[in-house]
Design an enzyme around this catalytic site. Structure first.
Site, PDB file in Angstrom:
ATOM      1  N   HIS A   1       5.556   6.279  -0.697  1.00 39.29           N
ATOM      2  CA  HIS A   1       6.350   5.122  -1.110  1.00 39.29           C
ATOM      3  C   HIS A   1       5.542   3.857  -0.837  1.00 39.29           C
ATOM      4  O   HIS A   1       4.543   3.896  -0.115  1.00 39.29           O
ATOM      5  CB  HIS A   1       7.667   5.084  -0.310  1.00 39.29           C
ATOM      6  CG  HIS A   1       7.431   4.918   1.159  1.00 39.29           C
ATOM      7  ND1 HIS A   1       7.193   5.991   1.994  1.00 39.29           N
ATOM      8  CD2 HIS A   1       7.336   3.813   1.941  1.00 39.29           C
ATOM      9  CE1 HIS A   1       6.989   5.548   3.217  1.00 39.29           C
ATOM     10  NE2 HIS A   1       7.059   4.228   3.217  1.00 39.29           N
TER      11      HIS A   1
ATOM     12  N   HIS B   1       0.841  -1.200   0.000  1.00 34.76           N
ATOM     13  CA  HIS B   1       0.000   0.000   0.000  1.00 34.76           C
ATOM     14  C   HIS B   1       0.876   1.250   0.000  1.00 34.76           C
ATOM     15  O   HIS B   1       2.078   1.161   0.243  1.00 34.76           O
ATOM     16  CB  HIS B   1      -0.884   0.019   1.255  1.00 34.76           C
ATOM     17  CG  HIS B   1      -0.070   0.165   2.503  1.00 34.76           C
ATOM     18  ND1 HIS B   1       0.546  -0.911   3.115  1.00 34.76           N
ATOM     19  CD2 HIS B   1       0.292   1.248   3.231  1.00 34.76           C
ATOM     20  CE1 HIS B   1       1.234  -0.495   4.154  1.00 34.76           C
ATOM     21  NE2 HIS B   1       1.102   0.827   4.256  1.00 34.76           N
TER      22      HIS B   1
HETATM   23  P1  ATP Z   1       4.840  -3.517  11.825  1.00 34.48           P
HETATM   24  O1  ATP Z   1       4.735  -2.273  12.680  1.00 34.48           O
HETATM   25  O2  ATP Z   1       4.246  -4.717  12.459  1.00 34.48           O
HETATM   26  O3  ATP Z   1       6.179  -3.740  11.239  1.00 34.48           O
HETATM   27  P2  ATP Z   1       3.454  -1.980   9.873  1.00 34.48           P
HETATM   28  O4  ATP Z   1       4.430  -0.900  10.166  1.00 34.48           O
HETATM   29  O5  ATP Z   1       3.176  -2.317   8.468  1.00 34.48           O
HETATM   30  O6  ATP Z   1       3.882  -3.312  10.571  1.00 34.48           O
HETATM   31  P3  ATP Z   1       1.643  -0.348  11.274  1.00 34.48           P
HETATM   32  O7  ATP Z   1       2.699  -0.009  12.270  1.00 34.48           O
HETATM   33  O8  ATP Z   1       0.249  -0.558  11.761  1.00 34.48           O
HETATM   34  O9  ATP Z   1       2.048  -1.672  10.517  1.00 34.48           O
HETATM   35  O10 ATP Z   1       1.673   0.778  10.174  1.00 34.48           O
HETATM   36  C1  ATP Z   1       0.685   0.908   9.172  1.00 34.48           C
HETATM   37  C2  ATP Z   1       1.234   1.839   8.095  1.00 34.48           C
HETATM   38  O11 ATP Z   1       1.511   3.136   8.669  1.00 34.48           O
HETATM   39  C3  ATP Z   1       2.554   1.394   7.482  1.00 34.48           C
HETATM   40  O12 ATP Z   1       2.598   1.861   6.150  1.00 34.48           O
HETATM   41  C4  ATP Z   1       3.581   2.108   8.312  1.00 34.48           C
HETATM   42  O13 ATP Z   1       4.770   2.321   7.573  1.00 34.48           O
HETATM   43  C5  ATP Z   1       2.902   3.425   8.588  1.00 34.48           C
HETATM   44  N1  ATP Z   1       3.316   3.985   9.881  1.00 34.48           N
HETATM   45  C6  ATP Z   1       3.411   3.316  11.042  1.00 34.48           C
HETATM   46  N2  ATP Z   1       3.781   4.128  12.047  1.00 34.48           N
HETATM   47  C7  ATP Z   1       3.935   5.360  11.503  1.00 34.48           C
HETATM   48  C8  ATP Z   1       4.294   6.642  12.021  1.00 34.48           C
HETATM   49  N3  ATP Z   1       4.596   6.825  13.298  1.00 34.48           N
HETATM   50  N4  ATP Z   1       4.341   7.676  11.165  1.00 34.48           N
HETATM   51  C9  ATP Z   1       4.054   7.505   9.871  1.00 34.48           C
HETATM   52  N5  ATP Z   1       3.688   6.344   9.320  1.00 34.48           N
HETATM   53  C10 ATP Z   1       3.634   5.275  10.117  1.00 34.48           C
END
Ligand code: ATP
Ligand code: MG
Length: 179
Positions: free
Chosen positions: A121, A37
Site C-alpha cells: 500500500h 512509497h
Molecule cells: P513515523 O514512524 O515517524 O510516523 P514512518 O512510519 O513513515 O514515520 P518509519 O517508522 O521509519 O517512518 O517507517 C518507514 C516505513 O516502514 C513506513 O512505510 C512504515 O509504514 C514502515 N514500517 C515502520 N515500522 C514497521 C514495522 N514494524 N513493520 C512493518 N513496516 C513498518
C-alpha cells in the site's frame, strides 16, 4: 545505528496526483509527496556492518521489471481508531516474488523474519484522532482511485530519520533487476 527499510519509489507525476488528494481530513498528517512509497520490507535499526550485509544480499537479487498499479483506498486501525489511510496496490505476482526475495535476503543477512503478511500500500496520511466522518468521506471519494501503471525498474534501500516535521527518507542504495 541507522533505521532502514526496502521500498519502491513513486514517480513524480504519481506523487503529484496523490498530493492532490491529500486533503480533507482535519488533523491528519499527510505524507509529503517526496516521502510517498510502497514498503517492501521494514528492517529497523541496524549498525553499519549489518547494513553492509543487508545491502550485499539485496544486490544479488534478480527480477524481471514488472508493472505496479495503485488502485482503491483503505485504512488501518489501532485500538479501534483509524491510524492511517492508504491507496492500494493491484495484486501482481512479480511484486510478491520480489518482496519474498527481499525477505529471504534480509534473513540471510541475519535479520529476524517478518511475521506479518505482506499488504502492499501507499500510506497517504497518518492519524491520531481524525474525525470518523471525514475519514469515511475520504475513503469513499478514493475507492475508485486508479493510477496509470508504472514499471518497477529498481527497488530501493531507504534510511529513515526522524526530523522536526516527521520522518525523512533517503535512498541509500538502488537495486536494478540484473542483481
Ligand atoms: P513515523 O514512524 O515517524 O510516523 P514512518 O512510519 O513513515 O514515520 P518509519 O517508522 O521509519 O517512518 O517507517 C518507514 C516505513 O516502514 C513506513 O512505510 C512504515 O509504514 C514502515 N514500517 C515502520 N515500522 C514497521 C514495522 N514494524 N513493520 C512493518 N513496516 C513498518
Ligand atoms: Mg513508523
Amino acid at each position: 545505528m541507522i533505521r532502514l527499510f526496502f521500498g519502491l519509489e513513486l514517480l513524480g507525476e504519481l506523487r503529484m496526483r496523490i498530493a492532490a488528494i491529500s486533503a480533507g481530513i482535519d488533523r491528519a498528517r499527510w505524507v509529503a509527496p517526496e516521502n510517498l512509497h510502497i514498503t517492501l520490507r521494514f528492517v529497523g535499526e541496524v549498525d553499519e556492518p549489518a547494513m553492509e550485509y543487508i545491502a550485499g544480499e539485496a544486490a544479488a537479487i534478480r527480477f524481471e521489471p514488472f508493472p505496479v498499479t495503485l488502485s482503491g483506498a483503505g485504512h488501518f486501525e489501532r485500538g479501534g481508531r483509524v491510524s492511517a489511510v492508504w491507496l492500494g496496490v493491484e495484486p501482481e505476482p512479480a511484486l510478491a516474488r520480489l518482496r519474498d526475495r527481499i525477505e529471504a535476503a534480509a534473513v540471510r543477512a541475519g535479520q529476524p523474519p517478518e511475521g506479518r503478511k505482506f499488504r502492499p500500500h501507499v500510506t497517504v496520511a497518518r492519524l491520531n484522532r481524525g474525525r470518523p466522518g471525514e475519514v469515511r468521506d475520504w475513503l469513499a471519494a478514493n475507492t475508485l482511485f486508479r493510477a496509470v501503471p508504472f514499471t518497477v525498474a529498481h527497488f530501493t534501500l531507504f534510511s529513515s530519520t526522524l526530523g522536526r516535521s516527521g520522518s525523512n527518507y533517503i535512498a541509500e542504495c538502488r537495486f536494478p533487476p540484473e542483481g
